[in-house]
Design an enzyme around this catalytic site. Sequence first.
Site, PDB file in Angstrom:
ATOM      1  N   TYR A  89       0.612  77.815 -22.709  1.00 19.10           N
ATOM      2  CA  TYR A  89       0.954  76.394 -22.665  1.00 19.10           C
ATOM      3  C   TYR A  89      -0.013  75.685 -21.729  1.00 19.10           C
ATOM      4  O   TYR A  89      -0.313  76.193 -20.637  1.00 19.10           O
ATOM      5  CB  TYR A  89       2.389  76.212 -22.144  1.00 19.10           C
ATOM      6  CG  TYR A  89       2.747  74.763 -21.877  1.00 19.10           C
ATOM      7  CD1 TYR A  89       3.406  73.991 -22.841  1.00 19.10           C
ATOM      8  CD2 TYR A  89       2.416  74.145 -20.665  1.00 19.10           C
ATOM      9  CE1 TYR A  89       3.709  72.663 -22.608  1.00 19.10           C
ATOM     10  CE2 TYR A  89       2.713  72.813 -20.434  1.00 19.10           C
ATOM     11  CZ  TYR A  89       3.364  72.079 -21.411  1.00 19.10           C
ATOM     12  OH  TYR A  89       3.666  70.760 -21.174  1.00 19.10           O
ATOM     13  N   GLU A 119      -1.073  67.617 -24.554  1.00 23.79           N
ATOM     14  CA  GLU A 119      -0.380  68.913 -24.429  1.00 23.79           C
ATOM     15  C   GLU A 119      -0.751  69.847 -25.574  1.00 23.79           C
ATOM     16  O   GLU A 119      -0.805  69.418 -26.730  1.00 23.79           O
ATOM     17  CB  GLU A 119       1.141  68.668 -24.440  1.00 23.79           C
ATOM     18  CG  GLU A 119       1.969  69.931 -24.264  1.00 23.79           C
ATOM     19  CD  GLU A 119       3.452  69.671 -24.496  1.00 23.79           C
ATOM     20  OE1 GLU A 119       4.206  69.586 -23.524  1.00 23.79           O
ATOM     21  OE2 GLU A 119       3.856  69.547 -25.675  1.00 23.79           O
TER      22      GLU A 119
END
Length: 387
Positions: free
Chosen positions: A101, A189
């Site tokens: 992530y 993101e």
Amino acid sequence: MDLFEYQGKQYFARFDIPVSPGGVAETVDEAVAQAEAAGYPVVVKAQVQVGGRGKAGGIKLANDAVEVRTHAGDILGMDIKGHVVKRVWVEQASDIDEEYYASLTLDRAAKQHLLMLSAEGGIDIEEVAARDPDAIVKHHVDPVDGLSVEVARQAAVDARIPERAVDGVADILAKLYRCYTEGDCDLAEINPLILKSDGQVHALDAKVSLDGNASFRHPEWDEYRATEELDEREQLAREKGLQYIGLSGSVGIIANGAGLAMSTLDVVNQVGGQAANFLDIGGGANADVMAAALDVINSDEDVRSIFINIFGGITRGDEVANGIVEAAGRVRLRAPMVIRLDGTNADEARRILAESGIPASQLITKPTMLDAAREAVRIANGSEGGA
Ligand code: GDP
Ligand code: MN
């Protein structure tokens, strides 16, 4: 402005962040054409601005044209958590070894950018944060210094990204930082950021939110505006030229001036309530604008009271009062109005409201912002679950 995954990936690609070859499709035939161009096997992905698409059946692997047809046919038109799928993104499938992530956003309190990185990606980062907060490395980036590859490398090591992926991750983080700053993002993101079996690191998903205040220097953003999906109320507010942001509480807010609107939210919160929205009707608001604002608030089913907080400077109180009376006569308001009105022509405004014939249960005036907030919150909280 939030981008769809395919737009986010196209945005990433402009900053050399590696993504899979693929294309967007609005029909089954287009999906097959995109699959042929990308090369099998492919993944067919629903384009909706909501997470957890995989679990909802919105992400499917296809090995040939027949499977693309089946999956694209199923996914197009599908309803995922209230979002109808109008497009699919078809990309070459990836061989995944690991999922990480990575994100960049602004930490307003720290007045710095915030890089978040975790070796545990692919699932909701909130889930990781709840289960194992130490698995997420948070690294502040001073906008003056920027993010160098060396610092990005250290962040990757700190996040316990395996050695063979560190360089690839660091390279992408540095590019993501450029995308985030030069590309004027509020959020950039990648979840998951993947390590492929061939050792390459690569963005498998993209969540990009652009800073609307920077749109004047991005004429190319017009194409994103064309596909933007506003909810009904946001659309109505935009058409009426109102600054509206929907929130999840039950006290509808109308104020003149962004500063006053924000303070109103704070005061409502302070006395135990939750705002249903932010709505700034601006300086110099007249009867039409007030009527439009009430229309927007009135279409929100969660609203239990409407707090109208006006401090008249350029805005004239009597004009605002006329707008309230006009709107109340035109639409059946779903909740009582609590009004604090001060400043220019306030006496005249109070007279107009008092003589309006609107029943006292539907129109309550209070002398101060705090009194009005208490009353609006009392009504909103008291009638919860009621009529
Ligand atoms: P989201 O769940 O809506 O955020 O959708 P993502 O694009 O993040 O995909 C969810 C999951 O689907 C990923 O974490 C992967 O596990 C899986 N997935 C997506 N694309 C591929 C692919 O090309 N190959 C493989 N093996 N899995 C994929
Ligand atoms: Mn994802």
